[in-house]
Design a protein around this motif. Structure first.
Motif, PDB file in Angstrom:
ATOM      1  N   LEU A 311       0.818  -1.214   0.000  1.00  0.00           N
ATOM      2  CA  LEU A 311       0.000   0.000   0.000  1.00  0.00           C
ATOM      3  C   LEU A 311       0.856   1.270   0.000  1.00  0.00           C
ATOM      4  O   LEU A 311       0.323   2.379   0.002  1.00  0.00           O
ATOM      5  CB  LEU A 311      -0.946  -0.004   1.208  1.00  0.00           C
ATOM      6  N   GLY A 312       2.181   1.103   0.046  1.00  0.00           N
ATOM      7  CA  GLY A 312       3.067   2.262  -0.028  1.00  0.00           C
ATOM      8  C   GLY A 312       3.126   3.070   1.253  1.00  0.00           C
ATOM      9  O   GLY A 312       3.246   4.305   1.232  1.00  0.00           O
ATOM     10  N   VAL A 313       3.089   2.379   2.387  1.00  0.00           N
ATOM     11  CA  VAL A 313       3.138   3.045   3.695  1.00  0.00           C
ATOM     12  C   VAL A 313       4.371   2.526   4.442  1.00  0.00           C
ATOM     13  O   VAL A 313       4.592   1.318   4.497  1.00  0.00           O
ATOM     14  CB  VAL A 313       1.843   2.734   4.497  1.00  0.00           C
ATOM     15  N   PRO A 314       5.197   3.425   5.031  1.00  0.00           N
ATOM     16  CA  PRO A 314       6.402   2.938   5.714  1.00  0.00           C
ATOM     17  C   PRO A 314       6.057   2.119   6.952  1.00  0.00           C
ATOM     18  O   PRO A 314       5.106   2.428   7.658  1.00  0.00           O
ATOM     19  CB  PRO A 314       7.149   4.218   6.099  1.00  0.00           C
ATOM     20  N   CYS A 315       6.863   1.086   7.196  1.00  0.00           N
ATOM     21  CA  CYS A 315       6.585   0.156   8.286  1.00  0.00           C
ATOM     22  C   CYS A 315       7.824   0.008   9.161  1.00  0.00           C
ATOM     23  O   CYS A 315       8.950  -0.007   8.654  1.00  0.00           O
ATOM     24  CB  CYS A 315       6.202  -1.204   7.689  1.00  0.00           C
ATOM     25  N   ALA A 347       8.357   8.172  12.738  1.00  0.00           N
ATOM     26  CA  ALA A 347       8.049   9.515  12.221  1.00  0.00           C
ATOM     27  C   ALA A 347       8.631   9.738  10.822  1.00  0.00           C
ATOM     28  O   ALA A 347       8.416  10.797  10.227  1.00  0.00           O
ATOM     29  CB  ALA A 347       8.614  10.565  13.183  1.00  0.00           C
ATOM     30  N   ARG A 348       9.348   8.746  10.277  1.00  0.00           N
ATOM     31  CA  ARG A 348      10.029   8.995   8.990  1.00  0.00           C
ATOM     32  C   ARG A 348       8.994   9.092   7.860  1.00  0.00           C
ATOM     33  O   ARG A 348       7.950   8.438   7.903  1.00  0.00           O
ATOM     34  CB  ARG A 348      11.058   7.905   8.699  1.00  0.00           C
ATOM     35  N   PRO A 349       9.305   9.899   6.858  1.00  0.00           N
ATOM     36  CA  PRO A 349       8.375   9.984   5.722  1.00  0.00           C
ATOM     37  C   PRO A 349       8.461   8.725   4.861  1.00  0.00           C
ATOM     38  O   PRO A 349       9.417   7.952   4.995  1.00  0.00           O
ATOM     39  CB  PRO A 349       8.886  11.197   4.942  1.00  0.00           C
ATOM     40  N   ALA A 350       7.504   8.550   3.982  1.00  0.00           N
ATOM     41  CA  ALA A 350       7.535   7.405   3.064  1.00  0.00           C
ATOM     42  C   ALA A 350       8.773   7.518   2.184  1.00  0.00           C
ATOM     43  O   ALA A 350       9.060   8.595   1.655  1.00  0.00           O
ATOM     44  CB  ALA A 350       6.275   7.380   2.210  1.00  0.00           C
ATOM     45  N   PRO A 351       9.516   6.426   2.025  1.00  0.00           N
ATOM     46  CA  PRO A 351      10.682   6.468   1.132  1.00  0.00           C
ATOM     47  C   PRO A 351      10.251   6.776  -0.299  1.00  0.00           C
ATOM     48  O   PRO A 351       9.082   6.608  -0.660  1.00  0.00           O
ATOM     49  CB  PRO A 351      11.249   5.045   1.225  1.00  0.00           C
ATOM     50  N   THR A 352      11.219   7.174  -1.097  1.00  0.00           N
ATOM     51  CA  THR A 352      10.903   7.453  -2.503  1.00  0.00           C
ATOM     52  C   THR A 352      11.301   6.278  -3.399  1.00  0.00           C
ATOM     53  O   THR A 352      10.974   6.259  -4.579  1.00  0.00           O
ATOM     54  CB  THR A 352      11.659   8.719  -2.974  1.00  0.00           C
ATOM     55  N   ALA A 353      11.999   5.302  -2.823  1.00  0.00           N
ATOM     56  CA  ALA A 353      12.506   4.168  -3.619  1.00  0.00           C
ATOM     57  C   ALA A 353      11.363   3.405  -4.278  1.00  0.00           C
ATOM     58  O   ALA A 353      10.310   3.202  -3.661  1.00  0.00           O
ATOM     59  CB  ALA A 353      13.310   3.223  -2.728  1.00  0.00           C
ATOM     60  N   GLU A 354      11.590   2.991  -5.517  1.00  0.00           N
ATOM     61  CA  GLU A 354      10.636   2.127  -6.220  1.00  0.00           C
ATOM     62  C   GLU A 354      10.482   0.816  -5.464  1.00  0.00           C
ATOM     63  O   GLU A 354      11.477   0.272  -4.961  1.00  0.00           O
ATOM     64  CB  GLU A 354      11.177   1.812  -7.623  1.00  0.00           C
ATOM     65  N   ARG A 355       9.284   0.313  -5.394  1.00  0.00           N
ATOM     66  CA  ARG A 355       9.084  -0.947  -4.658  1.00  0.00           C
ATOM     67  C   ARG A 355       9.109  -2.167  -5.577  1.00  0.00           C
ATOM     68  O   ARG A 355       9.309  -3.284  -5.128  1.00  0.00           O
ATOM     69  CB  ARG A 355       7.754  -0.898  -3.898  1.00  0.00           C
TER      70      ARG A 355
END
Ligand code: UD1
Length: 375
Positions: A311-315, A347-355
């Motif tokens: 879902l594109g959410v940091p974990c 608290a980190r933002p979502a990474p920008t790396a392609e999944r």
């Protein structure tokens, strides 16, 4: 005990034997119901007969029934009603009850899912009756022998006849254990269901109980779940985990598994803290919606790590290792077993790396049916 009606008008799709197959799925715990949903739907589109046996490992409505309702899974043909117990007692009770069910039905395939005590019981009962067993989600490894799930998955893979692997990494593990000849890469059925539900809930309001708990305030919140024995069963460890969650900068929706609630009550750990909102487990579509709307996920669940990734959410994962190693690429998932960096990581933002698409294209259930037909 309800029997499925026959499916009039369905085309007869024979297995390799030239006749429709009877496949019997054994499930019992929450993550297995999610995996069962796309598989049951794929079978419904064929002429094969698909039977469902529910062991009763999970029995609370919110841990079981809502998944059948929301994900349109047919009512189980047989419910064993086994319930909770020590690992031996729970697995043994399932094994005893399954023996007569499998002896009576004699399916072409027994299909087992994931890594729970229900998986192992289904496998043992079947192989001892010379019934063929297929293991869905084969080849996952944590290499942590403290985990009951690791015992279950290793034993199941080595006993099963057909290993349906979700990823290349799982295929490599199976090959390394001498099991390549029985292994097929089908992809991950959780991708099938996760993407379907994501598209259905996108743009809908947050689940009412979550919205209410967060005070209707728009803005950031985190979704947390904790249920692994290594986190819940030692009082000092559990207190540290709950303290760490309560100390995060953003409100935390803690979707509390019954094991967590029971252990907190036993150890006198108060879940009611400012900023920490303990809620009952959510139904699957509500969970997907909750994760989609969140800033991040903190968990020890295998499935939720992967759902966050999809879902594109940091974990952030409160464990020493993960079976779903692909989620670690690009920093989408970070392990923090000692809770030392949790405040910053959460608290980190979502990474920008392609999944990329390490978990397949959303058609794993169809490939599962094809693998059983060919097997
Ligand atoms: C099981 C699986 C785990 C999976 C998890 C998902 C095993 C060894 N573990 O762990 O791999 O990630 O399911 O949730 O099979 N309980 C209830 N109501 C329920 C179910 C459980 O109150 O509907 C309570 C009981 O007190 C029980 C405890 O939760 O003793 C643990 O349940 P159990 O099924 O033994 O294992 P899980 O921790 O759920």
């Amino acid at each position: 005990m309800t029997k499925h009606p026959e499916q009039p008008g369905r085309p007869e799709v024979p297995g390799r034997s030239g006749r429709p197959l009877t496949v019997l799925s054994v499930v019992g715990a929450r993550p297995q119901f999610v995996k069962l949903a796309p598989v049951a739907a794929a079978f419904a589109a064929t002429g094969h007969r698909h039977l469902i046996v529910h062991t009763g490992q999970h029995y609370d409505t919110r841990m079981s029934e809502v998944f059948f309702t929301d994900l349109a899974i047919p009512t189980p043909d047989v419910h064993l009603g086994v319930g909770s117990g020590t690992h031996g007692a729970q697995t043994g009770a399932m094994l005893t009850a399954l023996d007569s069910v499998l002896a009576e039905r004699r399916p072409d395939w027994v299909l087992v899912y994931g890594d729970t005590n229900s998986t192992l019981a289904g496998t043992l009962s079947a192989v001892k009756q010379h019934l063929r067993v297929a293991h869905l989600e084969a080849g996952l490894r944590s290499f942590n022998r403290r985990m009951p799930e690791e015992h279950n998955r290793v034993l199941t893979d080595h006993a099963a006849d057909l290993l349906l692997a979700p990823t290349d990494a799982a295929m490599a593990h199976l090959s390394g254990e001498g099991l390549a000849g029985r292994s097929v890469l089908v992809g991950d059925v959780m991708t099938d269901v996760c993407f379907g539900v994501r598209d259905a809930v996108a743009g809908t309001p947050l689940p009412a109980e979550l919205d209410e708990a967060l005070g209707g305030e728009p803005g950031g919140y985190l979704v947390a779940t904790v249920h692994r024995a290594d986190n819940t069963d030692d009082p000092a460890r559990l207190a540290a985990v709950v303290d760490a969650l309560a100390g995060l900068d953003e409100p935390v929706a803690l979707l509390a598994h019954p094991r967590l609630v029971a252990r907190c009550a036993e150890f006198g750990i108060d879940l009611a803290r400012p900023g920490l909102h303990a809620l009952p487990p959510l139904a699957y579509p509500d969970m997907v919606r909750a994760v989609l709307g969140s800033r991040g996920v903190v968990t020890d669940s295998g499935g939720l790590q992967k759902e966050a990734f999809l879902l594109g959410v940091p974990c952030t994962t409160l464990r020493t290792e993960t079976e779903w190693t692909e989620t670690l690429a690009g920093g989408w998932n970070v392990l923090d077993p000692n809770l030392t960096q949790l405040k910053e990581l959460a608290a980190r933002p979502a990474p920008t790396a392609e999944r990329g698409t390490p978990y397949g294209d959303g058609h794993a259930a169809r490939r599962t049916v094809e693998a059983l037909e060919a097997g």
